[in-house]
Design a protein around this motif. Structure first.
Motif, PDB file in Angstrom:
ATOM      1  N   THR A   1      44.911  43.332  51.963  1.00  0.00           N
ATOM      2  CA  THR A   1      43.959  43.130  50.873  1.00  0.00           C
ATOM      3  C   THR A   1      42.545  43.006  51.450  1.00  0.00           C
ATOM      4  N   HIS A   2      41.564  42.879  50.563  1.00  0.00           N
ATOM      5  CA  HIS A   2      40.165  42.928  50.986  1.00  0.00           C
ATOM      6  C   HIS A   2      39.355  41.702  50.566  1.00  0.00           C
ATOM      7  N   ALA A   3      39.647  41.162  49.399  1.00  0.00           N
ATOM      8  CA  ALA A   3      38.866  40.036  48.874  1.00  0.00           C
ATOM      9  C   ALA A   3      39.207  38.753  49.638  1.00  0.00           C
ATOM     10  N   PRO A   4      38.274  37.792  49.681  1.00  0.00           N
ATOM     11  CA  PRO A   4      38.578  36.514  50.321  1.00  0.00           C
ATOM     12  C   PRO A   4      39.798  35.873  49.674  1.00  0.00           C
TER      13      PRO A   4
ATOM     14  N   ASP B   1      41.023  32.546  54.131  1.00  0.00           N
ATOM     15  CA  ASP B   1      39.561  32.430  54.018  1.00  0.00           C
ATOM     16  C   ASP B   1      39.172  31.088  53.431  1.00  0.00           C
TER      17      ASP B   1
ATOM     18  N   GLY C   1      34.587  42.014  41.522  1.00  0.00           N
ATOM     19  CA  GLY C   1      35.391  42.128  42.732  1.00  0.00           C
ATOM     20  C   GLY C   1      35.130  43.408  43.489  1.00  0.00           C
TER      21      GLY C   1
ATOM     22  N   ASP D   1      33.553  40.629  45.834  1.00  0.00           N
ATOM     23  CA  ASP D   1      34.265  40.050  46.982  1.00  0.00           C
ATOM     24  C   ASP D   1      33.312  39.760  48.134  1.00  0.00           C
TER      25      ASP D   1
ATOM     26  N   TYR E   1      45.677  41.768  41.645  1.00  0.00           N
ATOM     27  CA  TYR E   1      44.487  40.999  41.250  1.00  0.00           C
ATOM     28  C   TYR E   1      43.209  41.705  41.693  1.00  0.00           C
ATOM     29  N   GLU E   2      43.155  42.121  42.952  1.00  0.00           N
ATOM     30  CA  GLU E   2      41.886  42.673  43.434  1.00  0.00           C
ATOM     31  C   GLU E   2      41.672  44.127  43.028  1.00  0.00           C
TER      32      GLU E   2
ATOM     33  N   LYS F   1      37.878  44.876  56.562  1.00  0.00           N
ATOM     34  CA  LYS F   1      37.322  43.548  56.885  1.00  0.00           C
ATOM     35  C   LYS F   1      36.481  43.603  58.153  1.00  0.00           C
TER      36      LYS F   1
ATOM     37  N   ARG G   1      32.327  35.991  49.753  1.00  0.00           N
ATOM     38  CA  ARG G   1      32.452  35.601  51.169  1.00  0.00           C
ATOM     39  C   ARG G   1      31.291  34.712  51.616  1.00  0.00           C
TER      40      ARG G   1
ATOM     41  N   LEU H   1      46.965  39.060  53.880  1.00  0.00           N
ATOM     42  CA  LEU H   1      45.607  39.222  54.416  1.00  0.00           C
ATOM     43  C   LEU H   1      45.413  40.587  55.066  1.00  0.00           C
TER      44      LEU H   1
ATOM     45  N   ALA I   1      39.355  41.155  40.780  1.00  0.00           N
ATOM     46  CA  ALA I   1      39.149  39.757  41.163  1.00  0.00           C
ATOM     47  C   ALA I   1      38.207  39.668  42.364  1.00  0.00           C
ATOM     48  N   ASP I   2      37.264  38.721  42.294  1.00  0.00           N
ATOM     49  CA  ASP I   2      36.322  38.515  43.403  1.00  0.00           C
ATOM     50  C   ASP I   2      37.006  37.802  44.568  1.00  0.00           C
ATOM     51  N   THR I   3      37.973  36.951  44.256  1.00  0.00           N
ATOM     52  CA  THR I   3      38.744  36.229  45.266  1.00  0.00           C
ATOM     53  C   THR I   3      40.202  36.235  44.816  1.00  0.00           C
TER      54      THR I   3
END
Lengths: 107, 348
Positions: free
Chosen positions: B134-137, B199, A15, A21, B95-96, A83, A25, B131, B101-103
């Motif tokens: 946070t940063h991850a999709p 996303d 992540g 992350d 989570y992130e 973002k 995407r 949204l 976490a990736d998502t």
């Protein structure tokens, strides 16, 4: 939760510790498979595919590019600010940014 | 000599000899070939599994460079399930920023599309807040869950009561009405969440109510991607084959009942799904080597046939992970590594 952590340690990209992350995407927005998505991100960032999962290298790359870091204290980009930087660097559309720009009269 | 320590499908510890280990791996493969009509694993793959289970380390992992993307169904629900009364926006940040976490995935505790309709505005507002910080999709996720559409919980007669009475036609008609209603609900919620900035949309546990459940999900994906071509939809399945609750339900000329992962994937891809999550259920009366060999044999052809990312379901009770609330790290890390490396997955 314990299981999610075990998977993350055994197989996950990491992540925001790394580029997980960012690669995710590409899977979502362009339906890229993992190899293609990693190569796309690695090429855009000027790192190798293996380095994408290295928290030492990627924390520097993320800080340099304002992508968001794990400990975002003062004076660093956070949330939506990151973002914008991710979308520009990776040449991606991010849904919530488009909504934000439209609502803020920036579109 | 019994010197290999592994576990049963329920997580309990088990000792085996190398001969017993090989027999279980071969039996698991044979079961997959017999039931799923898939090719057997080759000798190199069998040796990979034997060596994996012979390793003494508590935790193993993929080779550097083989890491994949993790998606999480019902992420915020899993914080609440531990009686941790953390706000959902903070839960996703945890989570992130703590779990790497990736998502992420925002969800409601009542994890079904039907139940979200009265509260959709609140969910959209929470999503927008999440949204922004946070940063991850981020996905918004829920289940089609056609089980909620029958009386007394829903408006339609219950086919499970009609079919035993011999009312086959009436039962199937009820399923047809349930499908139309579920499509409407899924599309309504997914549109709202996409317009709030998500996303991706996760359709989780698809097929839990059999072929009508899968049909509703495919139709919803088609409608959504026709209107929003950029919408990323993940479809995670409920089981290794689609139960024939209706029995005569077709999509794109394909009978849905009895479809295994590769055929499920092809329909999902054609409908417009961005990420597909195949499932193989864990048999808790067999060993993990048996379950893992069977799971890999069933999912590898699906991953090979895919043009979209494949994130195999690897939660408790699926993907050779034991059927327990406390999956041991020795087994989770072994099945995680083997699934990624032998099936060449894009994620979990």
């Amino acid at each position: 939760m314990g299981m999610a952590v075990a998977h993350a340690q055994a197989s996950g990209m990491g992540g925001m510790r790394t580029a997980g992350d960012l690669v995710a995407r590409l899977q979502l927005s362009k339906k890229m498979r993992i190899g293609q998505a990693k190569k796309y991100v690695a090429d855009k960032l000027g790192v190798s595919v293996v380095e994408l999962s290295d928290p030492i290298i990627m924390s520097e790359v993320r800080a340099d590019n304002g992508f968001g870091i794990m400990m975002p204290l003062g004076k660093v980009p956070k949330g939506l600010e990151c973002k914008f930087n991710i979308a520009r660097k990776l040449d991606l559309d991010i849904n919530c940014l488009n909504r934000f720009k439209a609502r803020a009269g920036l579109a | 000599m019994s010197n290999i320590v592994t576990r049963m499908g329920d997580g309990s510890m088990l000792e085996m000899s190398e001969k017993e280990l090989r027999e279980d791996i071969e039996a698991g493969i044979e079961e997959a070939v017999d039931k799923g009509g898939v090719p057997p694993l080759n000798q190199d793959e069998i040796e990979y599994l034997v060596e994996l289970f012979k390793r003494k380390e508590r935790i193993v992992g993929v080779e550097m460079g083989n890491e994949v993307i993790l998606t999480y169904d019902a992420a915020t629900l899993k914080i609440k399930r531990h009686s941790l009364f953390e706000d959902r926006v903070n839960s996703l940040a945890i989570y992130e920023r703590l779990l790497g976490a990736d998502t992420t995935e925002l969800c409601h505790v009542d994890y079904s599309y039907k139940m979200l309709k009265p509260i959709v505005s609140y969910e959209a507002g929470t999503l927008e807040q999440a949204l922004s910080v946070t940063h991850a999709p981020m996905f918004y996720g829920a289940m089609p869950n056609l089980g909620l559409y029958t009386q007394p919980d829903g408006p339609f007669p219950n086919p499970m009561e009609l079919l035993p009475q011999g009312k086959i036609k009436e039962g199937r008609a009820a399923y047809d009405e349930m499908v139309a209603s579920a499509v409407e609900d899924i599309v309504f919620i997914a549109e709202s969440m996409w317009e709030a900035g998500a996303d991706g949309i996760n359709l989780d546990t698809v097929g839990a109510s059999g072929d009508p459940d899968f049909k509703a999900s495919l139709l919803a994906v088609e409608k959504l991607t026709a209107k929003y071509p950029d919408m990323a939809i993940e479809m995670g399945m409920a089981g290794e084959f689609v139960l024939g609750m209706h029995g005569e339900m077709y999509h794109e000329g394909q009978r849905l009942a009895g479809l295994y992962p590769t055929e499920q994937l092809k329909l999902a891809e054609k409908a417009g799904v961005a990420v597909f999550g195949p499932v193989v259920n864990t048999n808790n009366t067999e060993s993990t080597p048996w379950n893992l060999a069977r799971t890999i044999a069933l999912i590898k052809p699906c991953s090979e046939a895919a043009t979209i990312p494949v994130h195999a379901n690897m939660g408790m009770g699926v993907g050779a992970v034991p059927v327990t609330d406390y999956p041991p790290v020795d087994i989770v890390s072994r099945v995680s590594k083997a699934m990624v490396e032998l099936c060449r997955l894009d994620g979990l």
